[in-house]
Design a protein around this motif. Structure first.
Motif, PDB file in Angstrom:
ATOM      1  N   ALA A  98       0.848  -1.194   0.000  1.00  0.00           N
ATOM      2  CA  ALA A  98       0.000   0.000   0.000  1.00  0.00           C
ATOM      3  C   ALA A  98       0.885   1.246   0.000  1.00  0.00           C
ATOM      4  O   ALA A  98       2.054   1.175   0.394  1.00  0.00           O
ATOM      5  CB  ALA A  98      -0.902  -0.016   1.230  1.00  0.00           C
ATOM      6  N   PRO A  99       0.362   2.356  -0.421  1.00  0.00           N
ATOM      7  CA  PRO A  99      -1.010   2.557  -0.870  1.00  0.00           C
ATOM      8  C   PRO A  99      -1.228   2.045  -2.296  1.00  0.00           C
ATOM      9  O   PRO A  99      -0.323   2.037  -3.103  1.00  0.00           O
ATOM     10  CB  PRO A  99      -1.183   4.074  -0.813  1.00  0.00           C
ATOM     11  N   TRP A 100      -2.468   1.611  -2.535  1.00  0.00           N
ATOM     12  CA  TRP A 100      -2.891   1.158  -3.855  1.00  0.00           C
ATOM     13  C   TRP A 100      -3.734   2.250  -4.488  1.00  0.00           C
ATOM     14  O   TRP A 100      -4.589   2.838  -3.840  1.00  0.00           O
ATOM     15  CB  TRP A 100      -3.727  -0.119  -3.728  1.00  0.00           C
ATOM     16  N   VAL A 101      -3.509   2.510  -5.766  1.00  0.00           N
ATOM     17  CA  VAL A 101      -4.239   3.536  -6.495  1.00  0.00           C
ATOM     18  C   VAL A 101      -5.054   2.852  -7.596  1.00  0.00           C
ATOM     19  O   VAL A 101      -4.508   2.060  -8.368  1.00  0.00           O
ATOM     20  CB  VAL A 101      -3.265   4.557  -7.123  1.00  0.00           C
ATOM     21  N   ALA A 102      -6.341   3.164  -7.656  1.00  0.00           N
ATOM     22  CA  ALA A 102      -7.196   2.607  -8.704  1.00  0.00           C
ATOM     23  C   ALA A 102      -6.761   3.153 -10.060  1.00  0.00           C
ATOM     24  O   ALA A 102      -6.507   4.356 -10.194  1.00  0.00           O
ATOM     25  CB  ALA A 102      -8.651   2.962  -8.426  1.00  0.00           C
ATOM     26  N   THR A 103      -6.644   2.246 -11.039  1.00  0.00           N
ATOM     27  CA  THR A 103      -6.207   2.670 -12.373  1.00  0.00           C
ATOM     28  C   THR A 103      -7.217   2.355 -13.470  1.00  0.00           C
ATOM     29  O   THR A 103      -7.039   2.805 -14.595  1.00  0.00           O
ATOM     30  CB  THR A 103      -4.858   2.021 -12.745  1.00  0.00           C
ATOM     31  N   GLY A 104      -8.252   1.584 -13.153  1.00  0.00           N
ATOM     32  CA  GLY A 104      -9.239   1.286 -14.177  1.00  0.00           C
ATOM     33  C   GLY A 104     -10.146   0.137 -13.807  1.00  0.00           C
ATOM     34  O   GLY A 104     -10.013  -0.462 -12.732  1.00  0.00           O
ATOM     35  N   VAL A 105     -11.050  -0.169 -14.723  1.00  0.00           N
ATOM     36  CA  VAL A 105     -12.023  -1.248 -14.532  1.00  0.00           C
ATOM     37  C   VAL A 105     -12.150  -2.001 -15.849  1.00  0.00           C
ATOM     38  O   VAL A 105     -12.181  -1.395 -16.914  1.00  0.00           O
ATOM     39  CB  VAL A 105     -13.405  -0.681 -14.134  1.00  0.00           C
ATOM     40  N   VAL A 106     -12.223  -3.319 -15.751  1.00  0.00           N
ATOM     41  CA  VAL A 106     -12.509  -4.154 -16.917  1.00  0.00           C
ATOM     42  C   VAL A 106     -13.947  -4.648 -16.735  1.00  0.00           C
ATOM     43  O   VAL A 106     -14.249  -5.353 -15.774  1.00  0.00           O
ATOM     44  CB  VAL A 106     -11.530  -5.348 -17.021  1.00  0.00           C
ATOM     45  N   ALA A 107     -14.809  -4.236 -17.643  1.00  0.00           N
ATOM     46  CA  ALA A 107     -16.222  -4.600 -17.551  1.00  0.00           C
ATOM     47  C   ALA A 107     -16.420  -6.099 -17.712  1.00  0.00           C
ATOM     48  O   ALA A 107     -15.596  -6.790 -18.331  1.00  0.00           O
ATOM     49  CB  ALA A 107     -17.021  -3.851 -18.614  1.00  0.00           C
ATOM     50  N   GLU A 108     -17.522  -6.576 -17.187  1.00  0.00           N
ATOM     51  CA  GLU A 108     -17.870  -7.991 -17.324  1.00  0.00           C
ATOM     52  C   GLU A 108     -17.941  -8.357 -18.802  1.00  0.00           C
ATOM     53  O   GLU A 108     -18.474  -7.605 -19.624  1.00  0.00           O
ATOM     54  CB  GLU A 108     -19.220  -8.252 -16.657  1.00  0.00           C
ATOM     55  N   GLY A 109     -17.336  -9.473 -19.152  1.00  0.00           N
ATOM     56  CA  GLY A 109     -17.344  -9.931 -20.533  1.00  0.00           C
ATOM     57  C   GLY A 109     -16.254  -9.336 -21.410  1.00  0.00           C
ATOM     58  O   GLY A 109     -16.099  -9.736 -22.558  1.00  0.00           O
ATOM     59  N   ARG A 110     -15.492  -8.375 -20.891  1.00  0.00           N
ATOM     60  CA  ARG A 110     -14.398  -7.762 -21.658  1.00  0.00           C
ATOM     61  C   ARG A 110     -13.087  -8.448 -21.304  1.00  0.00           C
ATOM     62  O   ARG A 110     -12.924  -8.983 -20.204  1.00  0.00           O
ATOM     63  CB  ARG A 110     -14.274  -6.262 -21.343  1.00  0.00           C
ATOM     64  N   SER A 111     -12.126  -8.388 -22.209  1.00  0.00           N
ATOM     65  CA  SER A 111     -10.824  -9.011 -21.986  1.00  0.00           C
ATOM     66  C   SER A 111      -9.926  -8.096 -21.153  1.00  0.00           C
ATOM     67  O   SER A 111      -9.883  -6.889 -21.387  1.00  0.00           O
ATOM     68  CB  SER A 111     -10.131  -9.294 -23.313  1.00  0.00           C
ATOM     69  N   PRO A 112      -9.185  -8.667 -20.202  1.00  0.00           N
ATOM     70  CA  PRO A 112      -8.220  -7.881 -19.439  1.00  0.00           C
ATOM     71  C   PRO A 112      -7.059  -7.445 -20.334  1.00  0.00           C
ATOM     72  O   PRO A 112      -6.851  -8.007 -21.410  1.00  0.00           O
ATOM     73  CB  PRO A 112      -7.726  -8.845 -18.354  1.00  0.00           C
ATOM     74  N   PRO A 113      -6.281  -6.471 -19.900  1.00  0.00           N
ATOM     75  CA  PRO A 113      -5.147  -6.010 -20.702  1.00  0.00           C
ATOM     76  C   PRO A 113      -4.036  -7.050 -20.803  1.00  0.00           C
ATOM     77  O   PRO A 113      -3.969  -7.986 -20.007  1.00  0.00           O
ATOM     78  CB  PRO A 113      -4.662  -4.764 -19.950  1.00  0.00           C
ATOM     79  N   HIS A 114      -3.169  -6.849 -21.763  1.00  0.00           N
ATOM     80  CA  HIS A 114      -1.945  -7.632 -21.934  1.00  0.00           C
ATOM     81  C   HIS A 114      -2.184  -9.118 -22.194  1.00  0.00           C
ATOM     82  O   HIS A 114      -1.338  -9.956 -21.893  1.00  0.00           O
ATOM     83  CB  HIS A 114      -1.009  -7.451 -20.734  1.00  0.00           C
ATOM     84  N   GLY A 115      -3.368  -9.471 -22.707  1.00  0.00           N
ATOM     85  CA  GLY A 115      -3.650 -10.862 -23.038  1.00  0.00           C
ATOM     86  C   GLY A 115      -3.763 -11.777 -21.830  1.00  0.00           C
ATOM     87  O   GLY A 115      -3.623 -12.999 -21.962  1.00  0.00           O
ATOM     88  N   MET A 116      -4.015 -11.210 -20.670  1.00  0.00           N
ATOM     89  CA  MET A 116      -4.124 -12.022 -19.451  1.00  0.00           C
ATOM     90  C   MET A 116      -5.420 -12.826 -19.471  1.00  0.00           C
ATOM     91  O   MET A 116      -6.417 -12.397 -20.055  1.00  0.00           O
ATOM     92  CB  MET A 116      -4.063 -11.118 -18.225  1.00  0.00           C
ATOM     93  N   SER A 117      -5.397 -13.971 -18.822  1.00  0.00           N
ATOM     94  CA  SER A 117      -6.558 -14.857 -18.771  1.00  0.00           C
ATOM     95  C   SER A 117      -7.582 -14.337 -17.763  1.00  0.00           C
ATOM     96  O   SER A 117      -7.311 -14.260 -16.563  1.00  0.00           O
ATOM     97  CB  SER A 117      -6.119 -16.266 -18.358  1.00  0.00           C
ATOM     98  N   ARG A 118      -8.762 -13.988 -18.259  1.00  0.00           N
ATOM     99  CA  ARG A 118      -9.818 -13.518 -17.376  1.00  0.00           C
ATOM    100  C   ARG A 118     -10.200 -14.612 -16.367  1.00  0.00           C
ATOM    101  O   ARG A 118     -10.408 -14.328 -15.199  1.00  0.00           O
ATOM    102  CB  ARG A 118     -11.031 -13.077 -18.191  1.00  0.00           C
TER     103      ARG A 118
END
Length: 77
Positions: free
Chosen positions: A31-51
């Protein structure tokens, strides 16, 4: 499930996904952790990561951490 993305200010290369917008389960030692974004349901995460892998880790531990590669950091900065 929405995936909430965070970045550690203590270790700038460390990032995480959490299942809640506050990141309440994220490890306190980074910590501290800073929010950087949201991946909506059904959308793919960044960098080809496995949802599925991310969702499984959140179900088991409350979060999924990952590191940015050095080359990716330099390109972004």
């Amino acid at each position: 499930m929405r995936l909430f993305m965070f970045k550690s200010e203590a270790k700038p290369d460390l990032q995480a996904f959490a299942g809640d917008p506050s990141g309440s389960a994220l490890p306190k030692q980074f910590a501290p952790w800073v929010a950087t974004g949201v991946v909506a349901e059904g959308r793919s995460p960044p960098h080809g990561m496995s949802r599925q892998h991310i969702e499984d880790a959140i179900a088991e531990h409350g979060f999924q951490m990952w590191r940015m590669k050095k080359s990716a950091e330099k390109a972004a900065g």
